[in-house]
Design a protein around this motif. Structure first.
Motif, PDB file in Angstrom:
ATOM      1  N   VAL A 105       0.893  -1.213   0.293  1.00  0.00           N
ATOM      2  CA  VAL A 105       0.141   0.110  -0.044  1.00  0.00           C
ATOM      3  C   VAL A 105       0.835   1.257  -0.115  1.00  0.00           C
ATOM      4  O   VAL A 105       0.514   2.317  -0.686  1.00  0.00           O
ATOM      5  N   HIS A 106       1.835   1.132   0.869  1.00  0.00           N
ATOM      6  CA  HIS A 106       2.812   2.284   0.963  1.00  0.00           C
ATOM      7  C   HIS A 106       4.056   2.149   0.367  1.00  0.00           C
ATOM      8  O   HIS A 106       5.085   2.727   0.903  1.00  0.00           O
ATOM      9  N   LYS A 107       4.315   1.442  -0.769  1.00  0.00           N
ATOM     10  CA  LYS A 107       5.655   0.819  -1.261  1.00  0.00           C
ATOM     11  C   LYS A 107       6.538   2.091  -1.626  1.00  0.00           C
ATOM     12  O   LYS A 107       7.620   2.173  -1.543  1.00  0.00           O
ATOM     13  N   GLU A 108       5.910   3.146  -2.077  1.00  0.00           N
ATOM     14  CA  GLU A 108       6.876   4.406  -2.827  1.00  0.00           C
ATOM     15  C   GLU A 108       7.395   4.885  -1.306  1.00  0.00           C
ATOM     16  O   GLU A 108       8.538   5.373  -1.518  1.00  0.00           O
ATOM     17  N   ALA A 109       6.658   5.245  -0.342  1.00  0.00           N
ATOM     18  CA  ALA A 109       7.227   5.890   0.779  1.00  0.00           C
ATOM     19  C   ALA A 109       8.138   5.160   1.496  1.00  0.00           C
ATOM     20  O   ALA A 109       9.380   5.486   2.106  1.00  0.00           O
ATOM     21  N   SER A 110       7.770   3.640   1.636  1.00  0.00           N
ATOM     22  CA  SER A 110       8.767   2.746   2.361  1.00  0.00           C
ATOM     23  C   SER A 110      10.042   2.788   1.519  1.00  0.00           C
ATOM     24  O   SER A 110      11.222   2.768   2.306  1.00  0.00           O
ATOM     25  N   LEU A 111      10.040   2.762   0.290  1.00  0.00           N
ATOM     26  CA  LEU A 111      11.316   2.386  -0.509  1.00  0.00           C
ATOM     27  C   LEU A 111      11.949   3.853  -0.455  1.00  0.00           C
ATOM     28  O   LEU A 111      13.229   3.665  -0.083  1.00  0.00           O
ATOM     29  N   ALA A 112      11.496   4.903  -0.447  1.00  0.00           N
ATOM     30  CA  ALA A 112      11.927   6.096  -0.225  1.00  0.00           C
ATOM     31  C   ALA A 112      12.908   6.153   1.090  1.00  0.00           C
ATOM     32  O   ALA A 112      13.999   6.727   1.223  1.00  0.00           O
ATOM     33  N   VAL A 113      12.212   5.459   2.135  1.00  0.00           N
ATOM     34  CA  VAL A 113      13.047   5.535   3.699  1.00  0.00           C
ATOM     35  C   VAL A 113      13.963   4.678   3.469  1.00  0.00           C
ATOM     36  O   VAL A 113      15.397   4.925   3.808  1.00  0.00           O
ATOM     37  N   VAL A 114      14.096   3.472   2.651  1.00  0.00           N
ATOM     38  CA  VAL A 114      15.103   2.534   2.801  1.00  0.00           C
ATOM     39  C   VAL A 114      16.264   3.111   1.930  1.00  0.00           C
ATOM     40  O   VAL A 114      17.297   2.986   2.213  1.00  0.00           O
ATOM     41  N   LEU A 115      15.877   3.886   0.692  1.00  0.00           N
ATOM     42  CA  LEU A 115      17.118   4.375  -0.171  1.00  0.00           C
ATOM     43  C   LEU A 115      17.789   5.346   0.492  1.00  0.00           C
ATOM     44  O   LEU A 115      18.808   6.006   0.397  1.00  0.00           O
ATOM     45  N   ALA A 116      16.849   6.433   1.114  1.00  0.00           N
ATOM     46  CA  ALA A 116      17.433   7.595   1.850  1.00  0.00           C
ATOM     47  C   ALA A 116      18.050   7.351   2.802  1.00  0.00           C
ATOM     48  O   ALA A 116      19.047   8.086   3.013  1.00  0.00           O
ATOM     49  N   VAL A 117      18.015   6.553   3.908  1.00  0.00           N
ATOM     50  CA  VAL A 117      18.643   6.354   5.024  1.00  0.00           C
ATOM     51  C   VAL A 117      20.051   5.806   4.580  1.00  0.00           C
ATOM     52  O   VAL A 117      21.138   6.192   5.114  1.00  0.00           O
ATOM     53  N   ALA A 118      20.175   4.880   3.601  1.00  0.00           N
ATOM     54  CA  ALA A 118      21.407   4.420   3.123  1.00  0.00           C
ATOM     55  C   ALA A 118      22.228   5.478   2.430  1.00  0.00           C
ATOM     56  O   ALA A 118      23.382   5.738   2.624  1.00  0.00           O
ATOM     57  N   ALA A 119      21.689   6.216   1.740  1.00  0.00           N
ATOM     58  CA  ALA A 119      22.185   7.557   1.105  1.00  0.00           C
ATOM     59  C   ALA A 119      22.655   8.662   2.246  1.00  0.00           C
ATOM     60  O   ALA A 119      23.596   9.148   1.994  1.00  0.00           O
ATOM     61  N   VAL A 120      22.038   8.826   3.176  1.00  0.00           N
ATOM     62  CA  VAL A 120      22.497   9.764   4.196  1.00  0.00           C
ATOM     63  C   VAL A 120      23.856   9.351   4.875  1.00  0.00           C
ATOM     64  O   VAL A 120      24.722   9.824   5.191  1.00  0.00           O
ATOM     65  N   CYS A 121      23.911   7.886   5.114  1.00  0.00           N
ATOM     66  CA  CYS A 121      25.028   6.959   5.486  1.00  0.00           C
ATOM     67  C   CYS A 121      26.267   7.454   4.721  1.00  0.00           C
ATOM     68  O   CYS A 121      27.320   7.607   5.247  1.00  0.00           O
ATOM     69  N   THR A 122      25.730   7.412   3.445  1.00  0.00           N
ATOM     70  CA  THR A 122      27.171   7.565   2.623  1.00  0.00           C
ATOM     71  C   THR A 122      27.558   9.018   2.648  1.00  0.00           C
ATOM     72  O   THR A 122      28.765   9.157   2.112  1.00  0.00           O
ATOM     73  N   ILE A 123      26.912  10.052   3.020  1.00  0.00           N
ATOM     74  CA  ILE A 123      27.187  11.505   3.083  1.00  0.00           C
ATOM     75  C   ILE A 123      28.611  11.511   3.991  1.00  0.00           C
ATOM     76  O   ILE A 123      29.508  12.189   3.602  1.00  0.00           O
ATOM     77  N   VAL A 124      28.717  10.937   4.944  1.00  0.00           N
ATOM     78  CA  VAL A 124      29.922  10.998   5.910  1.00  0.00           C
ATOM     79  C   VAL A 124      30.784  10.053   5.443  1.00  0.00           C
ATOM     80  O   VAL A 124      32.107  10.312   5.398  1.00  0.00           O
ATOM     81  N   ALA A 125      30.204   8.849   5.063  1.00  0.00           N
ATOM     82  CA  ALA A 125      31.285   7.775   4.565  1.00  0.00           C
ATOM     83  C   ALA A 125      32.075   8.006   3.478  1.00  0.00           C
ATOM     84  O   ALA A 125      33.412   7.677   3.551  1.00  0.00           O
ATOM     85  N   ASN A 126      31.606   8.720   2.257  1.00  0.00           N
ATOM     86  CA  ASN A 126      32.363   9.066   1.412  1.00  0.00           C
ATOM     87  C   ASN A 126      33.809   9.818   1.574  1.00  0.00           C
ATOM     88  O   ASN A 126      34.721   9.262   1.389  1.00  0.00           O
ATOM     89  N   PRO A 127      33.696  10.872   2.420  1.00  0.00           N
ATOM     90  CA  PRO A 127      34.898  11.739   2.781  1.00  0.00           C
ATOM     91  C   PRO A 127      35.842  11.112   3.693  1.00  0.00           C
ATOM     92  O   PRO A 127      36.861  11.157   4.078  1.00  0.00           O
ATOM     93  N   LEU A 128      34.879  10.226   4.577  1.00  0.00           N
ATOM     94  CA  LEU A 128      35.710   9.653   5.819  1.00  0.00           C
ATOM     95  C   LEU A 128      36.484   8.393   5.313  1.00  0.00           C
ATOM     96  O   LEU A 128      37.702   8.444   5.702  1.00  0.00           O
ATOM     97  N   PHE A 129      36.175   7.673   4.551  1.00  0.00           N
ATOM     98  CA  PHE A 129      36.870   6.419   3.922  1.00  0.00           C
ATOM     99  C   PHE A 129      37.937   7.045   3.049  1.00  0.00           C
ATOM    100  O   PHE A 129      39.182   6.483   3.146  1.00  0.00           O
ATOM    101  N   GLY A 130      37.769   8.181   2.369  1.00  0.00           N
ATOM    102  CA  GLY A 130      38.526   8.807   1.628  1.00  0.00           C
ATOM    103  C   GLY A 130      40.087   9.304   2.626  1.00  0.00           C
ATOM    104  O   GLY A 130      41.158   9.271   2.294  1.00  0.00           O
ATOM    105  N   ALA A 131      39.441  10.016   3.507  1.00  0.00           N
ATOM    106  CA  ALA A 131      40.478  10.792   4.589  1.00  0.00           C
ATOM    107  C   ALA A 131      41.288   9.778   5.160  1.00  0.00           C
ATOM    108  O   ALA A 131      42.438   9.635   5.497  1.00  0.00           O
ATOM    109  N   MET A 132      40.490   8.508   5.551  1.00  0.00           N
ATOM    110  CA  MET A 132      41.304   7.436   6.216  1.00  0.00           C
ATOM    111  C   MET A 132      42.386   6.621   5.401  1.00  0.00           C
ATOM    112  O   MET A 132      43.444   6.331   5.847  1.00  0.00           O
ATOM    113  N   SER A 133      42.002   6.438   4.075  1.00  0.00           N
ATOM    114  CA  SER A 133      42.806   5.923   3.107  1.00  0.00           C
ATOM    115  C   SER A 133      43.949   6.856   2.985  1.00  0.00           C
ATOM    116  O   SER A 133      45.067   6.391   2.742  1.00  0.00           O
TER     117      SER A 133
END
Length: 415
Positions: A50-78
């Motif tokens: 019933v709410h597949k669009e909203a639920s999918l947005a949550v799954v994708l958006a949470v993961a994308a937010v995690c990468t916001i810090v991860a991209n420069p963090l992993f780069g800086a650590m390497s």
């Protein structure tokens, strides 16, 4: 000019080295795209129809937010890693192993929170492998080879979703088997680059500190305007891609009526058909743009043309939502994104503020991708569920692509 350039160009790399890099990037993008476009939408629709669009947005958006810090963090650590295996290779190998484990975990999830957690870890691992693999280009590839190296990597990235899509929908049945297959393919494609290539000796940067890392998030647009314009241009163009493909499966089901048009077929198979068209439409433009940009020394025209072609793809779907229109749009989108991806990455490596922070700064550039992957599903969900529906969503996506393409002319440090 205030932009800092690489003082010493590294020696030429072999075609084999570039091929292994392309395979590594192919593995990451394959798993990320097939997971986000085919497997997760199917799981979400089964769990919460019933709410597949909203639920999918949550799954994708949470993961994308995690990468916001991860991209420069992993780069800086390497950048600051010192080991006998090199600076980048431990992160590439570790990212491959962790992403395979996360994909295997996702194979057995039947709740939205489980999907959120598993996909967030998978995206973090994808980021670790991809961000550090990309950093090997300014580390080891001379400027006059970067267009070709980025083009080969672009072909790998664009071919990966097709390979994964065929495996997930034609050779296998069900999300569980497909996620497990993605885990195996990730290891097969990424590990050879991490294990078989060598890194030249390099002194790591200063010791990592959280205070320095937090300060590194800010690159002054006044001191480095080209870097800032490149970041914003990429954000807008990749936002078009994120909006265009994030709800592709639901677009085929709800707007095109794919299963009604082709009885006995599934929308997942329809997605694979469009991915195949996207990939085949991208190969020649990607290779040609990379070759031409190296030969001419000009990067901006190819990025501009790619962005406008992506806008044209979105505009096709603002007037009609038929299957033929979807095929045409997929071909245009593949060609446009291929040109953009082949040359934009090469261009950005020439605009990095400091050699000692290459991976961190490339991670900051990749934040534009993370931001678009975060904003794209949210913006698209609001537009798709409005009175304007899919035509409005694709029209807005076209405007983003045009704006991003035009901003590339504000960059002065490359031709």
């Amino acid at each position: 000019m205030s932009e800092v350039r690489i003082a010493v160009d590294p020696p030429r790399v072999s075609t084999g080295w570039m091929a292994l890099l392309a395979l590594a990037q192919m593995g990451v993008i394959m798993a990320a795209t097939v997971g986000g476009q085919i497997l997760l939408p199917s799981q979400v629709a089964a769990i919460d129809p019933v709410h597949k669009e909203a639920s999918l947005a949550v799954v994708l958006a949470v993961a994308a937010v995690c990468t916001i810090v991860a991209n420069p963090l992993f780069g800086a650590m390497s950048d600051r890693t010192s080991s006998r295996f090199g600076r980048r290779r431990p992160w590439i190998v570790g990212g491959a192993l962790t992403s395979a484990a996360a994909l295997a975990f996702l194979a057995f999830q039947d709740t939205i929170p489980g999907l959120v957690a598993g996909w967030a870890v998978a995206q973090l691992a994808f980021t670790a492998a991809l961000a550090t693999a990309i950093a090997t280009v300014p580390d080891q590839v001379p400027i006059l080879q970067r267009g070709r190296a980025s083009a080969l990597a672009g072909v790998g990235q664009l071919s990966g979703p097709l390979l994964g899509g065929v495996v997930a929908t034609v050779l296998l049945t069900g999300s569980r088997a497909a996620f497990l297959a993605m885990a195996v393919l990730v290891l097969t494609l990424i590990l050879p680059f991490g294990l078989l290539t060598r890194e030249p000796p390099a002194e790591p940067g200063p010791p990592f500190s959280w205070r320095g890392f937090a300060r590194g998030f800010w690159v002054s647009p006044r001191r480095h305007p080209d870097f800032a314009w490149a970041w914003l241009s990429r954000l807008l163009i990749t936002l078009t891609l994120a909006m265009g493909i994030g709800y592709l499966q639901y677009f085929l089901r709800d707007a095109v009526g794919y299963e009604r048009l082709f009885p006995g077929s599934t929308v997942e198979q329809g997605v694979v058909v469009l991915v195949a068209v996207f990939t085949l439409g991208s190969v020649l433009p990607t290779l040609a743009a990379g070759w031409w940009s190296d030969r001419s020394g000009r990067r901006r025209p190819a990025v501009f043309t790619g962005g406008l072609t992506m806008a044209a793809a979105a505009l096709v779907l603002t007037t009609t939502t038929g299957w033929t229109a979807a095929i045409v749009a997929a071909a245009l989108l593949g060609g446009g994104y291929g040109m953009f991806a082949a040359v934009d990455q090469a261009m950005v490596t020439q605009l990095l503020p400091a050699d000692a922070d290459r991976a961190k700064d490339l991670g900051l550039v990749s934040l534009s991708n993370s931001a678009s992957n975060t904003l794209g599903p949210v913006i698209a969900a609001a537009l798709v569920t409005s009175a304007g529906g899919y035509p409005l969503m694709y029209g807005v996506a076209a405007l983003f692509a045009v704006a991003g393409a035009c901003l590339v002319w504000r960059i002065r440090g490359v031709r």
